[in-house]
Design a protein around this motif. Sequence first.
Motif, mmCIF file in Angstrom:
data_model
loop_
_atom_site.group_PDB
_atom_site.id
_atom_site.type_symbol
_atom_site.label_atom_id
_atom_site.label_comp_id
_atom_site.label_asym_id
_atom_site.label_seq_id
_atom_site.Cartn_x
_atom_site.Cartn_y
_atom_site.Cartn_z
ATOM 1 N N LEU A 152 -113.386 -27.328 -41.935
ATOM 2 C CA LEU A 152 -114.559 -26.459 -41.781
ATOM 3 C C LEU A 152 -115.193 -26.077 -43.114
ATOM 4 O O LEU A 152 -116.311 -25.563 -43.146
ATOM 5 N N GLY A 153 -114.452 -26.315 -44.223
ATOM 6 C CA GLY A 153 -114.975 -25.889 -45.520
ATOM 7 C C GLY A 153 -115.835 -26.951 -46.190
ATOM 8 O O GLY A 153 -115.998 -28.069 -45.685
ATOM 9 N N ASN A 154 -116.370 -26.582 -47.357
ATOM 10 C CA ASN A 154 -117.137 -27.545 -48.149
ATOM 11 C C ASN A 154 -116.256 -28.076 -49.281
ATOM 12 O O ASN A 154 -115.113 -27.630 -49.459
ATOM 13 N N ALA A 155 -116.789 -29.023 -50.051
ATOM 14 C CA ALA A 155 -115.995 -29.697 -51.080
ATOM 15 C C ALA A 155 -115.420 -28.707 -52.094
ATOM 16 O O ALA A 155 -114.258 -28.809 -52.508
ATOM 17 N N GLU A 156 -116.229 -27.748 -52.452
ATOM 18 C CA GLU A 156 -115.801 -26.747 -53.427
ATOM 19 C C GLU A 156 -114.611 -25.930 -52.904
ATOM 20 O O GLU A 156 -113.631 -25.690 -53.603
ATOM 21 N N GLN A 157 -114.744 -25.510 -51.669
ATOM 22 C CA GLN A 157 -113.668 -24.734 -51.048
ATOM 23 C C GLN A 157 -112.392 -25.564 -50.939
ATOM 24 O O GLN A 157 -111.291 -25.070 -51.201
ATOM 25 N N ARG A 158 -112.549 -26.820 -50.557
ATOM 26 C CA ARG A 158 -111.369 -27.675 -50.432
ATOM 27 C C ARG A 158 -110.655 -27.806 -51.775
ATOM 28 O O ARG A 158 -109.432 -27.705 -51.866
ATOM 29 N N LEU A 159 -111.449 -28.007 -52.807
ATOM 30 C CA LEU A 159 -110.869 -28.194 -54.131
ATOM 31 C C LEU A 159 -110.211 -26.906 -54.627
ATOM 32 O O LEU A 159 -109.147 -26.924 -55.262
#
Lengths: 652, 652
Positions: B118-125
Amino acid sequence: MSTEPASAALDVAALRRALDGDHHVVRDRVRELLSDPCFDRSDVGSLDRDAYRDRVLDWTRRVAATGETMRGYPEEVGGRHDVAGFIAGFETFAFGDLSLLVKIGVQFGLWGGAIQQLGNAEQRLAYLPRVGSLELPGCFAMTERGHGSDVQALRTTATYDPVGAEFVIDTPDDQASKDWIGNAARHGREAVVFAQLVVGGESHGVHALLVPLRDEGDDRALPGIRIEDCGDKLGLQGVDNGRLWFDGVRVPRTALLDRFGSVDEAGVYSSPIESPGRRFFTMLGTLVQGRVSVGGAAVSASKSALTIAIRHGLDRRQFEDPDGTEVPVMDYLAHQRRLLPLLATSYALSFAQHDTVDALDAIIRAPEGEDVEERRRELEPRAAGLKAVATWHATETIQECREACGGAGYLRDAGFAALKADTDVFTTFEGDNTVLLQLVGKTLLTGFRDDFGNLSPLGTAGFVAGQVLDVIVERTAVRQVLGAISDVLPRRDGDEGGLERADQLELVREREEHLVSRVAQRLRAGIKDGRDPFEVFSYCQPHLLAAARSHVDRFVLESFAARVEREEDAGTKAILDRLCDLHALRTIERERAWYLEHGRISGGRSKEVTRLVDRRCHELRPHAADLVDAFGIPDAVLASRIGAKDVTGDRW
Amino acid sequence: MSTEPASAALDVAALRRALDGDHHVVRDRVRELLSDPCFDRSDVGSLDRDAYRDRVLDWTRRVAATGETMRGYPEEVGGRHDVAGFIAGFETFAFGDLSLLVKIGVQFGLWGGAIQQLGNAEQRLAYLPRVGSLELPGCFAMTERGHGSDVQALRTTATYDPVGAEFVIDTPDDQASKDWIGNAARHGREAVVFAQLVVGGESHGVHALLVPLRDEGDDRALPGIRIEDCGDKLGLQGVDNGRLWFDGVRVPRTALLDRFGSVDEAGVYSSPIESPGRRFFTMLGTLVQGRVSVGGAAVSASKSALTIAIRHGLDRRQFEDPDGTEVPVMDYLAHQRRLLPLLATSYALSFAQHDTVDALDAIIRAPEGEDVEERRRELEPRAAGLKAVATWHATETIQECREACGGAGYLRDAGFAALKADTDVFTTFEGDNTVLLQLVGKTLLTGFRDDFGNLSPLGTAGFVAGQVLDVIVERTAVRQVLGAISDVLPRRDGDEGGLERADQLELVREREEHLVSRVAQRLRAGIKDGRDPFEVFSYCQPHLLAAARSHVDRFVLESFAARVEREEDAGTKAILDRLCDLHALRTIERERAWYLEHGRISGGRSKEVTRLVDRRCHELRPHAADLVDAFGIPDAVLASRIGAKDVTGDRW
């Protein structure tokens, strides 16, 4: 279904009286006793094993202090000779902590019951007052590590030594150690030990002897005795089950419980029953009370679970209806289908249990000298079958109820944790259910023959050599021609698709007769073909078990139907009648494949049975709350947060 | 049956490879890891709750230290994007302590998975490396006290405050408190909180936000957050489930996991999916991995139980045969009947699980931009249905196995105590099984329609207003005429009463088609009669659930049959074929009343199915030991005294 107007209120008190039966006063006394805060069990999950066991012993003392624990014993030792009353109380204790229940069963039922049933007047007088008061905690040491259900094969020995006029008790090897013995690990001071009696080198089969285990105030075992704790169990942690080994333990000649076999001072064995097989089964038959009690306790446990789940189902609302109001989950047909047939069967089993207890009570009360052997032989398969069916019903019901409560049902305070774990052993103790149904099946085949043979499955196969099967096959041959008829229950005018009680009974009876006849035919054919008897037996075993099950289905429905007829209060009669209907329809629905296979009902009628089950569920839904209230389980005894009747504040 | 000569030995290793599938290396690594003495769980029953939970956290750290916990995450954060491998590992952990399993699922699957999906790339990282290493223990806070399975009705709010560009999280009342949240009571430091997103007074439905709960090294909840321990549970005591209340808790705008909906600095909401209903179901659909994992874990638990019970059944001897030798209880047909069909179905579910995991894996691996929506919609009912059927199978199998072991099965060291208690919640968490089957049923009715509507049962009834049902009714009308045929499977020459795989598949497929068609007809007829939609739905609900169940039966059998066809090793293929047969026959036997009612099979053929199940059990009996050895559960992991393969000394 939420649009259904609520039906006229039931008379819950009258319904409860019907369920409680003749011994309602005893039941109410136990309800009151268990409601005392000292029986609060909310913390037992956090007690360590020994602390829980000691708590249970303390509770048992409080129960003994009421004197009710003597109720089943003969008048001459201070009891009331009221076994039915004792069992009614026992069934009510099953609404509370089940370790306490089992402790009561071990002490007053098994340990005391063995002395009552197998001992002589002197032994009864010497022991029962101290057993009933819990002055003398004791054990019923029958099961061995290697042999549980096959009691005849027990290997502990009691060898008579004429020199000191003593019996010497020995455990020949680990397989012969006594296992699962309640009260043995911690509290028991004496035991009834079942052993092969050897006198003058000759074995006379299994007998029971009184053997001291520990001195008062001393935890250690007496010399020659080794005691081991069974350790942690899946449930019933408040019961101190243990293992026993005997190494040359000597007890006096008078320690033998000698109703069915005694040894005189000269070392001569005698018994009122000549055939060792028959002696064994007669002796075992006197212990049927334990089985009857477990069956009754299982029904009580089902009632606890249903009380919780049905109240929760009425309380819990999920998913909106068109008006935006969330609907109680009990209003969904699928939810009714989960719970209400189990409720109906719990009622059915209650009444079948009443009848079984009454039969047992009448046998025990029979005047000295009256021949009750035939009645005992009728009671035994009934008790065995009812125990099996009732305990499986409890396992199924408790599981279904747990799931029906979702996450809330998984919290310990819902009550299912203890219910599930503690009742789980009911299906395999006091006789493994499968072995018990096998016994029932065998009894059906032998038609209560005089020579009872032995419990072994091969004993069953052996019967095919005799003429018994031919008789059964002939007796039921007439029925076989009906096999060609596509629907024995043609629709009647104005029937509206119902299935009358008489039709229900007919279907259930027919199934039993047909199954018994067919399994007899198959056994006979197998033997005539010269096949290995074990192979023949094993091949027919599932069929035999189905026959046994159908026998139980039949007498349970008959009990319920007869009870409905006897009911005098019109309102109570009406609701019992409807419950009996649901129970009967559910029984037929479960076995409808069989009825279809054998052309007993048409496909259309079979689907109709399913629709009728739906309809009965729908009709009973408005009474769901009353129907569990009638079980009369006080909130303090039920001990379930989500199952309490009186809730202050938000249950959620 | 003891006279049956042992068949040629199986190639257990080959069979195990078939069961382990593509990810056998991962599975073996977990087997090895769990065999380390540090994972010994023999004493957890005696640990207090917090000590057990801390033990589980410590175990989870050891698991994280292997790096395998990152396996499912994308490459860019240090993972391998190998969800299938992660689930294979998870399924293998299910052979060990199930609190550890659930902790792994909560931390790496739910908490990490929500961020991944559900998150974006930044959140995943920013998050996933710390989640996968267990540096940051977290929670998946979806379920509320008042709403579990009905996620759309959640009541926690996240209101956007443009002043500080923050979301304000609130629990409006106790019914909206988050409940059952794993990791919340003790170890979790942050949570994905599901809440109704309110922007500028307008609600955009359920979204997920990252919300800190506790500071590192501080047990206390952060200001505005109240945490309560769920307390003692029926099982899984090593998991710290808790409840959460939020009172004006502020998180930055960037805390929103914004794959399916975001709010810009100006406070404008936007989403790639316009329809709120579709957005909700798409979002929920990405979380299907949890359901797939639970289904797989349930199959593993069944394998543990069967390993114990079958080894015990081969070991335990009861009742003598004519030679005076006691017979292993596994040689009795009734015992084979109890265990071997469950064994066959455990194999079937393993292969259906493989296919389901592969489908999920392919979707997650699909290149950015590829439209996987339709595949997701096919996966969802499959995952939901398999989860329901596999978890019910586990409950049934574990219970049957416990009873089949008699008293020995009731001792804690047998392993059933933990298995029963810990798996019990599988049937009601990650979606209540009944609700899940309802979802499956609804999907069958809508034929994966574009407008997914909502989960509510009344949403289902609403469909009858559309034309969907007409289409289904027409599509399957051809089938209806077959209803008059008495047996669609006439005996073939040289058939010897068998039932070919093609026949088995035909029967199972037909049942699904017919049930779906009929329930559609009934819903349509009910609405056309002008009845209340809720009443119509409720009335058809059991029928809908049966249709859903038949759908699962169909694809499980298809998976197994296809797997048999693909097998290249002749010996392995032969044994799988036989197991597939038993599974298929058992499925048909269970539903034979339906086939009879609908004239799909004759009474004679129906009885033959029962005889074939008997025969397959008999044929598989010599392979019973190998068939559980192939599950590959190391003794140290199985942790069962009576279930161990390698025993030194007397098991009894």
